[in-house]
Design an enzyme around this catalytic site. Structure first.
Site, PDB file in Angstrom:
ATOM      1  N   ASP A 256      -1.206  15.131  -2.214  1.00  0.00           N
ATOM      2  CA  ASP A 256       0.105  13.716  -2.085  1.00  0.00           C
ATOM      3  C   ASP A 256      -0.180  13.429   0.012  1.00  0.00           C
ATOM      4  O   ASP A 256       0.160  12.116  -0.324  1.00  0.00           O
ATOM      5  CB  ASP A 256       1.117  14.448  -2.208  1.00  0.00           C
TER       6      ASP A 256
ATOM      7  N   LYS B 295       7.095  19.997   2.612  1.00  0.00           N
ATOM      8  CA  LYS B 295       8.424  20.027   1.992  1.00  0.00           C
ATOM      9  C   LYS B 295       9.843  20.848   2.304  1.00  0.00           C
ATOM     10  O   LYS B 295       9.067  22.713   2.790  1.00  0.00           O
ATOM     11  CB  LYS B 295       8.398  19.729   0.369  1.00  0.00           C
TER      12      LYS B 295
ATOM     13  N   LYS C 117      -0.794   4.219  -4.589  1.00  0.00           N
ATOM     14  CA  LYS C 117      -1.085   5.365  -4.606  1.00  0.00           C
ATOM     15  C   LYS C 117      -1.109   6.059  -5.814  1.00  0.00           C
ATOM     16  O   LYS C 117       0.309   5.768  -5.806  1.00  0.00           O
ATOM     17  CB  LYS C 117      -0.525   5.978  -2.996  1.00  0.00           C
TER      18      LYS C 117
ATOM     19  N   LYS D 248       3.260   1.912   9.462  1.00  0.00           N
ATOM     20  CA  LYS D 248       4.797   1.776  10.417  1.00  0.00           C
ATOM     21  C   LYS D 248       4.484   1.777  11.825  1.00  0.00           C
ATOM     22  O   LYS D 248       3.032   2.086  11.528  1.00  0.00           O
ATOM     23  CB  LYS D 248       4.705   4.080  10.195  1.00  0.00           C
TER      24      LYS D 248
ATOM     25  N   GLU E 106       8.713  17.116   6.394  1.00  0.00           N
ATOM     26  CA  GLU E 106       9.636  16.678   5.264  1.00  0.00           C
ATOM     27  C   GLU E 106      10.857  17.522   4.981  1.00  0.00           C
ATOM     28  O   GLU E 106      10.410  19.223   4.770  1.00  0.00           O
ATOM     29  CB  GLU E 106       9.553  16.130   4.626  1.00  0.00           C
TER      30      GLU E 106
ATOM     31  N   ARG F  53       7.280  -3.968 -19.308  1.00  0.00           N
ATOM     32  CA  ARG F  53       7.742  -3.993 -19.978  1.00  0.00           C
ATOM     33  C   ARG F  53       9.446  -4.278 -20.780  1.00  0.00           C
ATOM     34  O   ARG F  53       9.781  -5.039 -21.885  1.00  0.00           O
ATOM     35  CB  ARG F  53       7.501  -2.133 -21.508  1.00  0.00           C
TER      36      ARG F  53
ATOM     37  N   HIS G  74      -2.040  10.343   4.126  1.00  0.00           N
ATOM     38  CA  HIS G  74      -1.825   9.905   4.357  1.00  0.00           C
ATOM     39  C   HIS G  74      -1.921  10.372   6.598  1.00  0.00           C
ATOM     40  O   HIS G  74      -2.194  10.173   7.386  1.00  0.00           O
ATOM     41  CB  HIS G  74      -0.051  10.224   4.680  1.00  0.00           C
TER      42      HIS G  74
ATOM     43  N   HIS H 160       0.568   3.294   2.327  1.00  0.00           N
ATOM     44  CA  HIS H 160       1.990   2.381   3.499  1.00  0.00           C
ATOM     45  C   HIS H 160       2.444   3.970   5.182  1.00  0.00           C
ATOM     46  O   HIS H 160       2.724   2.890   5.741  1.00  0.00           O
ATOM     47  CB  HIS H 160       3.462   2.790   2.838  1.00  0.00           C
TER      48      HIS H 160
HETATM   49  P1  NDP Z   1       8.946   4.620 -11.477  1.00  0.00           P
HETATM   50  O1  NDP Z   1       8.176   5.414 -13.091  1.00  0.00           O
HETATM   51  O2  NDP Z   1       9.564   5.048 -11.515  1.00  0.00           O
HETATM   52  O3  NDP Z   1       8.296   2.639 -12.306  1.00  0.00           O
HETATM   53  C1  NDP Z   1       7.385   2.290 -13.809  1.00  0.00           C
HETATM   54  C2  NDP Z   1       7.225   0.475 -13.473  1.00  0.00           C
HETATM   55  O4  NDP Z   1       6.593   0.446 -14.833  1.00  0.00           O
HETATM   56  C3  NDP Z   1       8.618   0.359 -14.327  1.00  0.00           C
HETATM   57  O5  NDP Z   1       9.153  -0.920 -13.916  1.00  0.00           O
HETATM   58  C4  NDP Z   1       7.891   0.528 -16.065  1.00  0.00           C
HETATM   59  O6  NDP Z   1       8.592  -0.479 -16.515  1.00  0.00           O
HETATM   60  C5  NDP Z   1       6.629  -0.359 -15.430  1.00  0.00           C
HETATM   61  N1  NDP Z   1       5.557   0.102 -16.841  1.00  0.00           N
HETATM   62  C6  NDP Z   1       5.493   1.370 -17.233  1.00  0.00           C
HETATM   63  N2  NDP Z   1       4.253   1.172 -18.331  1.00  0.00           N
HETATM   64  C7  NDP Z   1       4.378  -0.129 -18.525  1.00  0.00           C
HETATM   65  C8  NDP Z   1       3.311  -1.025 -19.198  1.00  0.00           C
HETATM   66  N3  NDP Z   1       2.294  -0.089 -20.632  1.00  0.00           N
HETATM   67  N4  NDP Z   1       3.576  -2.328 -18.549  1.00  0.00           N
HETATM   68  C9  NDP Z   1       4.407  -2.513 -17.811  1.00  0.00           C
HETATM   69  N5  NDP Z   1       5.185  -1.432 -16.930  1.00  0.00           N
HETATM   70  C10 NDP Z   1       5.147  -0.531 -17.028  1.00  0.00           C
HETATM   71  O7  NDP Z   1       7.689   4.607 -11.359  1.00  0.00           O
HETATM   72  P2  NDP Z   1       7.599   4.084  -9.345  1.00  0.00           P
HETATM   73  O8  NDP Z   1       8.424   2.852  -9.248  1.00  0.00           O
HETATM   74  O9  NDP Z   1       8.138   5.402  -8.914  1.00  0.00           O
HETATM   75  O10 NDP Z   1       5.782   4.189  -8.850  1.00  0.00           O
HETATM   76  C11 NDP Z   1       5.228   3.162  -9.576  1.00  0.00           C
HETATM   77  C12 NDP Z   1       3.520   3.246  -8.939  1.00  0.00           C
HETATM   78  O11 NDP Z   1       3.905   3.146  -6.941  1.00  0.00           O
HETATM   79  C13 NDP Z   1       3.248   4.798  -9.127  1.00  0.00           C
HETATM   80  O12 NDP Z   1       1.673   4.257  -8.820  1.00  0.00           O
HETATM   81  C14 NDP Z   1       3.459   5.497  -8.211  1.00  0.00           C
HETATM   82  O13 NDP Z   1       2.618   6.949  -7.689  1.00  0.00           O
HETATM   83  C15 NDP Z   1       3.409   4.623  -6.746  1.00  0.00           C
HETATM   84  N6  NDP Z   1       4.520   5.488  -5.788  1.00  0.00           N
HETATM   85  C16 NDP Z   1       5.759   5.551  -5.578  1.00  0.00           C
HETATM   86  C17 NDP Z   1       6.889   5.921  -4.486  1.00  0.00           C
HETATM   87  C18 NDP Z   1       8.050   5.708  -4.810  1.00  0.00           C
HETATM   88  O14 NDP Z   1       8.466   6.025  -3.961  1.00  0.00           O
HETATM   89  N7  NDP Z   1       8.277   5.637  -6.062  1.00  0.00           N
HETATM   90  C19 NDP Z   1       6.169   6.524  -3.546  1.00  0.00           C
HETATM   91  C20 NDP Z   1       4.196   5.983  -3.261  1.00  0.00           C
HETATM   92  C21 NDP Z   1       3.586   5.289  -4.474  1.00  0.00           C
HETATM   93  P3  NDP Z   1       9.082  -0.289 -18.125  1.00  0.00           P
HETATM   94  O15 NDP Z   1       8.970   1.009 -18.574  1.00  0.00           O
HETATM   95  O16 NDP Z   1      10.095  -1.084 -18.177  1.00  0.00           O
HETATM   96  O17 NDP Z   1       8.096  -1.255 -18.262  1.00  0.00           O
HETATM   97  C1  BG6 Z   2       4.576   9.298  -0.092  1.00  0.00           C
HETATM   98  C2  BG6 Z   2       4.462  11.152  -0.986  1.00  0.00           C
HETATM   99  O1  BG6 Z   2       3.221   8.980   0.096  1.00  0.00           O
HETATM  100  O2  BG6 Z   2       5.113   9.647   1.744  1.00  0.00           O
HETATM  101  C3  BG6 Z   2       5.383  11.816  -0.210  1.00  0.00           C
HETATM  102  O3  BG6 Z   2       4.713  10.927  -2.134  1.00  0.00           O
HETATM  103  C4  BG6 Z   2       5.888  11.679   0.390  1.00  0.00           C
HETATM  104  O4  BG6 Z   2       5.089  13.221  -1.275  1.00  0.00           O
HETATM  105  C5  BG6 Z   2       6.073  10.397   1.596  1.00  0.00           C
HETATM  106  O5  BG6 Z   2       7.872  12.511   0.640  1.00  0.00           O
HETATM  107  C6  BG6 Z   2       6.489  10.525   3.157  1.00  0.00           C
HETATM  108  O6  BG6 Z   2       6.421   9.241   3.477  1.00  0.00           O
HETATM  109  P1  BG6 Z   2       7.985   8.740   4.511  1.00  0.00           P
HETATM  110  O7  BG6 Z   2       7.637   7.566   4.886  1.00  0.00           O
HETATM  111  O8  BG6 Z   2       8.946   9.350   4.252  1.00  0.00           O
HETATM  112  O9  BG6 Z   2       7.270   9.986   6.115  1.00  0.00           O
END
Ligand code: NDP
Ligand code: BG6
Length: 483
Positions: free
Chosen positions: A235, A331, A148, A182, A216, A51, A240, A178
Site C-alpha cells: 500500500d 497506521k 493505484k 504533493k 499516519e 453504472r 509512495h 499522488h
Molecule cells: P469506490 O468503490 O468508492 O467507487 C467505485 C466506482 O466505480 C463507483 O463510482 C462505481 O459506481 C464505479 N463502478 C463500479 N463498477 C463499475 C462498472 N462495472 N462500470 C462502471 N463503473 C463502475 O472506489 P474508490 O473511489 O475508493 O476507488 C477507485 C479507485 O481509486 C480504485 O482503483 C482505488 O484503488 C483507487 N484509490 C482510491 C483511493 C481512495 O481514497 N478512495 C486512494 C487511492 C487509490 P457504480 O457501482 O454505480 O458503477
Molecule cells: C494511499 C494509501 O495511497 O495513501 C492509504 O492507500 C494512505 O493507505 C494514503 O492512508 C496516505 O496519503 P496521504 O496523502 O494522506 O499521506
C-alpha cells in the site's frame, strides 16, 4: 508572493467511477478548485461515468454535496460552484457491458484534450481501455489516468502494462502516485537541484544515513477488505516511499522532463539491494482507548497483514554504497508526520575540545503536516565558559516563508490532473518503473510469507513495534521521534 495560474487547454475529462469515494473526496473537489483558480477553461467538461442511473442534475447535486463536505468553507464560493456545476455531465455506463458507450461517443469532442480517469477497481482497467478504443472514443492523443494499486506483484503489473499497451501508447498512460503531486515532494527536487549547497555533500562519503518516515494516525477501518490483501508494503512502500527514496537518491537528470527524471528514478530502483530478513520489522496495531485493533478492522481474525513496516535498504551504486536508507510507515501511530531526514557524518577531525557537545548535522524535509525544512547545525554556545558547542536548527516553515502563496497551493490530485491535461508525464510513473519497484518488493513479501512471519503487535498511538527501534539501535543509530 502571488502564485501564477496558467490556464490549461480546454478538455473533456471522463471520470469512470465518478460517483465513487475517490472522485467525491479528491478528484471532483480538486477540479472545482482549479476552475475557481481560473486554470480550467470554461469550455471544458467533466463527465462522470458509472453504472448508477443518475441524470446530469443528480450528478451535479452529488458534486455540490462533495464540495460542501470535503472542502473548507473558505474555499466554497456559491457563485463559482454553480458555474462549475454547469460543466458537469453524467452518463450511466458499464465498464463490462455495452450500455452507455454510444452516448459517450456522441458526447466526447475530438477537438479538445481528451482524458479518461480510471477511478474504478483495477480489475476494470482493461475493460475500460478496450472499450474506449473498440468504440472509437479515444482519439490518438487521448490520455488515460490509472489509479493505484498498479498490480499486486511483478506478474500482475506486467500483465496490466501489457493489457493497457494493446490500446494505448506509453505516452498516453498516466499512472498516478499522488505523493508525486504533493508540493513538498516536488520541493525535494528543487532543494536538491536548484541549490549548489547540498549536491557536493549528497553522497555516502558525507551522508551517514537517510530516514524516510510516513507515519499516519488513521486506522484501516472501513477499508479493511482492501487493506488486508495489501498491507503497508504494497500500500505504501512499493509506491509512495519508493518514490521518495528515488527523489532523494537519484542522479541529477539533465532536464526536468519526463524521460530524464523517470530514467534516473528507474536507475535507483534497479540499484536497490535485496533486503535481508533481519532488516525488516512488520507490525500490527492493537486495540486501545475503545478503538478497535487491526484484527477487528480487517474482518479476518487470523490476519498476518502488516499495518506497519520498517526496513533498512542499500543502494549499490557509486553515490550511495555504504549509506543505509531506513524506511518506515504505519497506521494508528502517535502522530501524522511524514519527513525525510538526511544525517551527515562527523567532520574528519575536531579542533574543539568539546567532543561531547557535538551532534551530527541533519537536514530534515518535512512533507506533512507543517511542511518545511530544518537544518541542524553546530554553533558556539553563547556566553563565557570556553568553546562549548550547541546544536541549533535553521528552521523554515514553508507556510511562514511563502505566506499566502503557500496557503493556496493545489492539492496533489489537482496538480496531477492539470499535468494530465498539459500532457506532462514527469510526475507519473512509467511502466518500467512500476515493474522495477515490484521486482524489488516481491522477494521481500515472498520471504516473509514463506517463513510464516507474524507481524509484531504495537500499541495504537505508539511509535510502532519495539523491534523497529532495535533495527536502528543495533547500527548505533536511532529513529527520529514521531510527533
Ligand atoms: P469506490 O468503490 O468508492 O467507487 C467505485 C466506482 O466505480 C463507483 O463510482 C462505481 O459506481 C464505479 N463502478 C463500479 N463498477 C463499475 C462498472 N462495472 N462500470 C462502471 N463503473 C463502475 O472506489 P474508490 O473511489 O475508493 O476507488 C477507485 C479507485 O481509486 C480504485 O482503483 C482505488 O484503488 C483507487 N484509490 C482510491 C483511493 C481512495 O481514497 N478512495 C486512494 C487511492 C487509490 P457504480 O457501482 O454505480 O458503477
Ligand atoms: C494511499 C494509501 O495511497 O495513501 C492509504 O492507500 C494512505 O493507505 C494514503 O492512508 C496516505 O496519503 P496521504 O496523502 O494522506 O499521506
Amino acid at each position: 508572493m502571488v502564485s501564477r495560474v496558467i490556464p490549461v487547454e480546454p478538455f473533456d475529462l471522463v471520470i469512470f467511477g465518478g460517483t465513487g469515494d475517490l472522485a467525491r473526496r479528491k478528484i471532483l473537489p480538486g477540479l472545482y478548485r482549479r476552475f475557481q483558480a481560473g486554470q480550467m477553461p470554461p469550455e471544458s467538461r467533466i463527465i462522470g461515468a458509472a453504472r448508477g442511473e443518475l441524470t446530469d442534475a443528480d450528478f451535479r447535486g452529488m458534486v455540490a454535496a462533495a464540495i460542501a463536505e470535503f472542502l473548507p468553507a473558505a474555499q466554497q464560493d456559491a457563485a463559482v460552484i454553480e458555474d462549475f456545476l454547469t460543466r458537469l455531465h453524467y452518463i450511466p455506463i458499464d465498464a463490462k457491458g455495452d450500455s452507455g458507450w454510444p452516448q459517450l461517443k456522441a458526447l466526447i469532442r475530438a477537438d479538445v484534450v481528451q482524458a479518461f480517469y480510471f477511478s474504478v477497481a483495477p480489475a476494470l482497467f482493461g475493460d475500460l481501455a478496450g472499450r474506449l478504443t473498440s468504440w472509437g472514443i479515444a482519439g490518438p492523443e487521448a490520455r488515460i489516468v490509472v489509479e493505484k494499486p498498479f498490480g499486486r506483484d511483478l506478474a500482475t503489473a506486467q500483465a496490466l502494462n501489457a493489457t493497457l499497451a494493446q490500446h494505448f501508447s506509453e505516452g498516453q498512460i498516466y499512472r498516478i502516485d499522488h505523493y508525486l503531486g504533493k508540493e513538498t515532494v516536488q520541493n525535494l527536487m528543487a532543494v536538491r537541484f536548484a541549490n549548489i549547497l547540498f549536491e557536493p555533500l549528497w553522497k555516502s562519503e558525507y551522508v551517514d544515513h537517510v530516514q524516510i518516515t510516513v507515519a499516519e494516525t488513521v486506522s484501516v477501518e472501513g477499508r479493511g477488505a482492501y487493506y488486508d490483501t495489501s498491507g503497508a508494503m504494497r500500500d505504501m512502500v512499493q509506491n509512495h516511499l519508493m518514490q521518495l527514496l528515488c527523489l532523494i537518491a537519484m542522479e541529477p537528470p539533465y532536464h526536468f522532463d519526463p524521460a530524464a527524471v523517470r530514467d534516473e528514478k528507474l536507475k535507483v530502483i534497479r540499484a536497490l539491494d535485496p533486503v535481508r530478513p533481519e532488516d525488516i520489522v512488520r507490525g500490527q496495531y492493537l486495540a486501545s482507548n475503545g478503538q478497535g485493533g487491526y484484527l477487528e478492522h480487517s474482518e479476518n481474525p487470523q490476519s498476518r497483514t502488516e499495518s506497519y513496516i520498517a526496513l533498512k535498504c542499500h543502494i549499490s551504486n557509486w553515490r550511495w554504497k555504504g549509506t543505509p536508507f531506513y524506511l518506515r510507515t504505519g497506521k494508528r501511530l502517535r502522530a501524522r508526520a511524514s519527513e525525510i531526514a538526511i544525517t551527515f557524518k562527523e567532520p574528519p577531525h575536531s579542533i574543539f575540545d568539546d567532543a561531547e557537545g557535538w551532534r551530527e548535522n541533519v537536514l530534515v524535509i518535512r512533507l506533512q503536516p507543517d511542511e518545511g525544512m530544518n537544518l541542524k547545525v553546530m554553533i558556539k554556545e553563547p556566553g563565557p565558559g570556553g568553546m562549548r558547542l550547541v546544536q541549533v536548527p535553521l528552521d523554515m516553515s514553508f507556510a511562514e516563508a511563502l505566506g499566502d502563496a503557500h496557503g493556496d497551493v493545489p492539492d496533489a490530485y489537482e496538480r496531477l490532473i492539470m499535468d494530465v491535461i498539459r500532457g506532462n508525464q514527469t510526475l507519473f510513473m512509467r511502466g518500467d518503473e512500476v515493474e522495477a519497484a515490484w521486482a524489488w518488493a516481491d522477494p521481500i513479501i515472498e520471504g516473509w510469507e514463506a517463513r510464516g512471519d507474524r507481524p509484531q503487535p504495537y500499541d495504537a498511538g505508539s511509535s510502532g513495534p519495539e523491534d523497529a527501534l532495535m533495527l536502528m539501535h543495533r547500527d548505533g543509530r536511532r529513529w527520529r521521534e514521531i510527533r
